[in-house]
Scaffold this motif. Structure first.
Motif, PDB file in Angstrom:
ATOM      1  N   VAL A 159       0.853  -1.172   0.000  1.00  0.00           N
ATOM      2  CA  VAL A 159       0.000   0.000   0.000  1.00  0.00           C
ATOM      3  C   VAL A 159       0.898   1.235   0.000  1.00  0.00           C
ATOM      4  N   TRP A 160       0.390   2.332  -0.535  1.00  0.00           N
ATOM      5  CA  TRP A 160       1.183   3.545  -0.557  1.00  0.00           C
ATOM      6  C   TRP A 160       0.295   4.763  -0.373  1.00  0.00           C
ATOM      7  N   ARG A 161       0.914   5.824   0.106  1.00  0.00           N
ATOM      8  CA  ARG A 161       0.166   7.038   0.460  1.00  0.00           C
ATOM      9  C   ARG A 161       0.813   8.241  -0.209  1.00  0.00           C
ATOM     10  N   ASP A 162      -0.037   9.112  -0.775  1.00  0.00           N
ATOM     11  CA  ASP A 162       0.415  10.390  -1.296  1.00  0.00           C
ATOM     12  C   ASP A 162      -0.527  11.471  -0.786  1.00  0.00           C
ATOM     13  N   ALA A 163      -0.530  12.602  -1.427  1.00  0.00           N
ATOM     14  CA  ALA A 163      -1.368  13.721  -0.951  1.00  0.00           C
ATOM     15  C   ALA A 163      -2.847  13.403  -1.038  1.00  0.00           C
ATOM     16  N   ARG A 164      -3.235  12.466  -1.872  1.00  0.00           N
ATOM     17  CA  ARG A 164      -4.651  12.134  -2.035  1.00  0.00           C
ATOM     18  C   ARG A 164      -5.099  11.035  -1.083  1.00  0.00           C
TER      19      ARG A 164
END
Length: 1009
Positions: free
Chosen positions: A459-464
């Motif tokens: 899983v990965w996380r960005d500004a969205r």
């Protein structure tokens, strides 16, 4: 067994203990050492008790210039870091049973031993104790010291005023002369300027005093300072005088001999009446207690210094500590009732503020500002550059991962929440969308925070917000993950190594069980059961375990700006030069030197086992290298890692052979017949004695230096007599060599059978045996020759008899018949004259036949001179030719066979002279010596050397002569004379030439001399 199935059961809950144990079995870790108590975290403690061979009741300890540690207890002992050796008086010495009461190592390297029982003072020299013959020694020797002028001061250990001084080789009693105050001397210290300080205790031990003899003064002066109990004194590195008594430890005079401007005093522990004290090289103050262990004050000059205790519960050999000493390498030694203890600066420091969590494990991350964050037992600690750990946040430790944030600080990823920690400030965001176990996280160059969840897609996380990986990436199962130097991420799992640079995914397989993935300054590293793998510019390279076995199953790798690479393994932590590591990858034959740190360097545990993913080590902004282990967290400070620059003193401890031992041998003469011996040696670097490395050689035996490793005995066998020289050199724990080393020369005397007289006798006996064998051989040869010659002569005599009895008799009978027939013929008969002439011819034939028959028979004459003269007369030389016959030696009868052959040779020689030489003088010499010799020389026209050597074609005279000489086992030389003419020399061994009785006579003459 599938390791993924094992670690899949791991979590950060107490229910994972069984799976954690399985992982520990798969990835074993070193034995855990005991963690030091507060104040001793930066020190390494080593103990030698009765189980390690240490003597009991050690109350004095010192070190001599050669590096030995000396101990006084029930006897005198010395210690080389490995073994203890008892030093007794020589056999038969009067003071053999006297126990030592004091020790002093003088500047010239000698050891002085104070003795009880009116024993006085002994000195150790040449491998044995020697009495210094102190006149009327006191009942017991107390403290001893050496003055700057080299004199030895000795105080009595009893309540009297005795004080002795050894100066110029003579003992003198100076107690009354110098006005030494009464009381038992508890301490004796001599200042660098020659001033003498003494500490005294009075009867009952409740009060005491300090006295001082100033340089150039003739009387001691009592100081006004009040002391109690049994005071001890010592000088600190600045020359200040400290005293320790029942009230505590304090400075009483500064380095200039004045009362200190600021009072520095440390209270005494309860029930301590007498505490010896000493200062280490860092200014730390050490104290013994004789009852409750020891205490250590890291900085005695500090205004807020703290005394830290250390006792038997912490690992001290005994709470009854009596004496201490700081050695040449800075180690502090403690003498106790049941052994000795050593304290030295450790390379690794275990941070006691961070607790262990062997069940759930610890997590670590480094921030861009140089701070290090460590999570243990649900607590987050921050370690600022140059600072100590501080707890800053209480966490829910389940499903937690930590990694560096590119914007500063660190990320803490949990399924419940995601934290961004910058300094002490915490920002909260939603947690990752899964209830699975996170193993690690990493942020790539695009600002995406990736989290590996065991058994699930990334899983990965960005500004969205949070996203699930898709496509091929979603099929990857990730165990451990890192951010790459190029801004991507890399992880291990299935397949073994995967990199994601931007949106480019690369899968690589063919690796073993990966226990580490780490990012260097420009490369990615992976370790498995086959070695270390480097990924650089998309190309893989491996350092195989066959080259460097210690590179398998690494748990962590970190590279520093100092050009060092630190590798954390289950067997210890290694430091290598990054340039050497790059060179090893490029050149398959390049070495990879390393410095290994293990429990001997202060490590209490090398690494967490492979069941815990995530970063295991990092470099802080202050340069410290932090690493996680099963006991918590520790660090190395490269700025304070100072190598041991002192080459180790090397000494020959003993030489042992045939049950005899020579301690500290110089030049030895060993007993005759010595074949085997053992030489014990020592390299007296005591910081880490187990790492001292040796090389040795024995001249004339070893072709070169023998690499002995840590072995401390050299054994030799099958040595012969001669002079030998044994040399040994050593390197300390940091590889600094003492190439001068030590040597011992010894001589092995030969036994009688190894001596030159015996060899000469053997040579004479061998010569005699050879002569006997030669004589026996000559007898056998002569016997065979005589046998063959006898057979020939017997055959000739048989032929002569046959000729005489048949042919000559028949011819003579026929001649008589013709004579009768002629007598019957008339005188005028025409044929009668012819018949008479035929009868005369037949008579001549018969006469010649008789002569030939006579020649075929053996000669009866045994005189060679007579034979020679007959040959000369028969030859018919001209009267103008001068012939000389000379006899040398006592004439002896020749064997008939030798006489025959010699006569034939002489006859041929005389015939040749008569026919060819045109000589005017002929010389014949006959020598009757041990060998028979015949020389015939003339002054004629001479002979061509080529002709003399080979003979004339178609002529066999010379050849026949040589054949006859060979049958006699003799030698024949024919050569031109020096002036003119020809010379013949015939030599025949006496054993063949002479008759048997003549040979016996010759042997008797030789035996009589």
């Amino acid at each position: 067994m599938d390791w993924r199935g094992i670690v899949g059961e791991l979590g950060r809950s107490a229910t994972s203990a069984r799976a954690l144990l399985a992982a520990c079995l798969l990835f074993p870790t070193p034995l855990v050492a005991q963690i030091a108590p507060p104040g001793f975290g930066g020190l390494k403690h080593v103990r030698w008790g009765p189980d390690e061979g240490a003597p009991n009741g050690v109350f004095k300890i010192t070190q001599t210039r050669d590096g030995y540690i000396w101990l006084a207890g029930d006897a005198l002992y010395r210690f080389d870091g490995i073994s203890f050796e008892r030093i007794d008086w020589p056999a038969g010495a009067a003071r053999r049973r006297v126990e030592p009461t004091g020790l002093l190592a003088s500047r010239d390297g000698a050891l002085w031993v104070g003795l009880g029982g009116n024993g006085g003072v002994a000195m150790y020299r040449g491998g044995q104790l020697l009495d210094t013959h102190m006149p009327t020694p006191p009942a017991s020797i107390g403290p001893m010291a050496q003055a700057p002028d080299g004199s030895i001061w000795v105080a009595s250990g009893r309540f009297d005023t005795q004080l002795r001084r050894l100066r110029g080789g003579k003992w003198e009693s100076v107690g009354e002369k110098l006005g030494r105050p009464e009381g038992a001397v508890m301490g004796l210290v001599i200042a660098p300027d020659g001033g003498v300080w003494i500490a005294l205790t009075h009867q009952g031990g409740n009060s005491g005093a300090l006295a001082y003899l100033a340089p150039g003064k003739t009387r001691f002066q009592l100081l006004p300072d009040r002391v109690s109990g049994r005071p001890r004194i010592a000088l600190d590195p600045s020359g200040a005088l400290w005293v320790s008594d029942g009230t505590g430890t304090r400075m009483v005079r500064d380095g200039h001999g004045r009362v200190p401007a600021r009072a520095i005093q440390f209270p005494s522990a309860p029930n301590v009446r007498s505490a010896t004290l000493s200062f280490d090289r860092q200014g730390g103050l050490w104290r013994t207690t004789a009852s409750i262990g020891i205490s250590y004050i890291p900085s005695a000059a500090g205004a807020t210094a703290t005394a830290y205790p250390f006792d038997a519960a912490n690992g001290l050999t005994s709470d009854f500590s009596y004496d201490l000493f700081v050695d040449r390498e800075g180690s502090v030694w403690i003498a106790t009732e049941t052994g000795i203890d050593q304290f030295r600066r450790a390379s690794a420091t275990q941070e006691l503020a961070i607790p262990a969590d062997p069940v759930h494990g610890l997590a670590l991350a480094g921030a861009s500002d140089g701070s290090v964050y460590i999570e243990s037992n649900d607590t987050l600690f921050r370690i600022a550059p140059g600072g100590a750990p501080r707890p800053i946040l209480k966490l829910d430790g389940s499903n937690l991962s930590m990694c560096r944030a590119r914007a500063g600080g660190i990320w803490i990823a949990q399924n419940a929440r995601t934290l961004h920690v910058v300094g002490d400030r915490i920002e909260t965001a939603p947690g990752f969308p899964s209830q699975g176990t996170s193993t690690h996280c990493a942020e790539d160059g695009q600002g995406r925070l990736w989290v590996a969840i065991f058994g699930e897609p990334l899983v990965w996380r960005d500004a969205r917000g949070w996203h699930h990986a898709a496509g091929v990436l979603a099929q990857q199962r990730v165990w451990d993950m890192i951010a790459t130097p190029s801004g991507g991420i890399a992880f291990t799992g299935r397949p073994n190594l995967t990199t994601l640079e931007g949106n480019r995914l690369t899968l690589r397989q063919g690796f073993g069980t990966a226990t580490m993935i780490a990012a260097g300054t420009r490369d990615i590293f992976l370790s498995d059961d086959k070695g270390l793998v480097r990924l650089r510019d998309g190309k893989l390279a491996r350092l195989d375990q066959s080259r460097f076995p210690w590179l398998i199953w690494l748990r962590s790798l970190v590279q520093t700006e100092r050009g060092e690479t630190w590798l954390v393994a289950r067997t210890g932590i290694s430091r290598v030069a990054t340039a050497d590591l790059d060179r090893a990858f490029q050149d398959p034959h390049a070495p990879l030197p390393r410095t290994l740190f293990n429990s001997q360097d202060g490590l209490v545990s090398a690494a967490q086992h492979a069941g815990f993913a995530g970063l295991q080590s990092t470099v802080a902004g202050d340069g410290r290298v932090w690493f996680l282990n099963r006991q918590g967290a520790g660090y190395f400070d490269p700025a304070t890692l100072k190598g041991n620059a002192l080459p180790p003193p090397v000494t020959i401890r003993s030489l042992t052979s045939g049950g005899h031992s020579w301690r500290d041998p110089g030049s030895l003469i060993l007993p005759p017949g010595t074949r085997a011996l053992d030489i014990a040696y020592a390299g007296l670097s005591l910081a880490v004695p187990q790492r001292v490395h040796f090389r040795y050689r024995l001249d004339g035996v070893d072709d070169g230096w023998v690499d002995a490793g840590a072995r401390r005995v050299a054994s030799y066998a099958n040595l012969g007599p001669g002079h030998y020289r044994f040399q040994v050199m050593a390197a300390n724990n940091d590889g600094v060599w003492n190439r001068s080393g030590a040597e011992v020369g010894f001589e092995i005397r030969p036994t009688f059978v190894q001596s030159w007289p015996f060899r000469l006798l053997c040579a004479a006996a061998l010569i005699a045996l050879l002569w006997l064998a030669y004589s026996m051989r000559m007898r056998v040869v002569a016997s065979r020759i005589r046998l063959r010659m006898a057979e020939r002569f017997e055959e000739r005599e048989r032929i002569a008899r046959e000729l005489h009895d048949t042919l000559l008799q028949a011819i003579q009978s026929l001649t008589l018949r013709f004579q009768l027939a002629v007598d019957d013929l008339p005188a005028k008969q025409p044929g009668r004259p012819a018949l008479l002439q035929a009868i005369d011819t037949a008579d001549r034939v018969i006469a010649e036949g008789r002569d030939r028959v006579l020649d075929l028979r053996s000669r009866q004459a045994a005189d060679i001179e007579q034979v020679i003269r007959e040959l000369i007369a028969r030859q018919g030389f001209s009267p103008d030719v001068e012939i000389c016959v000379a006899i040398n030696g006592t004439p002896r009868a020749l064997d008939a066979l030798a006489l025959e052959e010699t006569g034939r040779i002489a006859g041929e020689a005389l015939f040749n002279i008569w026919r060819h030489a045109c000589a005017r003088r002929v010389e014949v010499e006959i020598d009757h010596d041990a060998s028979f010799a015949l020389r015939i020389a003339d002054d004629g026209v001479g002979i061509d050397p080529e002709l003399a050597a080979r003979g004339r074609t178609g002529h066999y005279g010379l050849a026949g002569m040589r054949e006859r000489a060979r049958r006699l086992r003799g030698s024949l030389v024919i050569r031109p004379s020096a002036d003119q003419g020809t010379e013949l020399l015939l030599t025949v061994p006496g054993g063949i030439a002479y008759k048997a009785e003549e040979r016996s006579l010759l042997a008797r003459l030789w035996s009589r001399g």
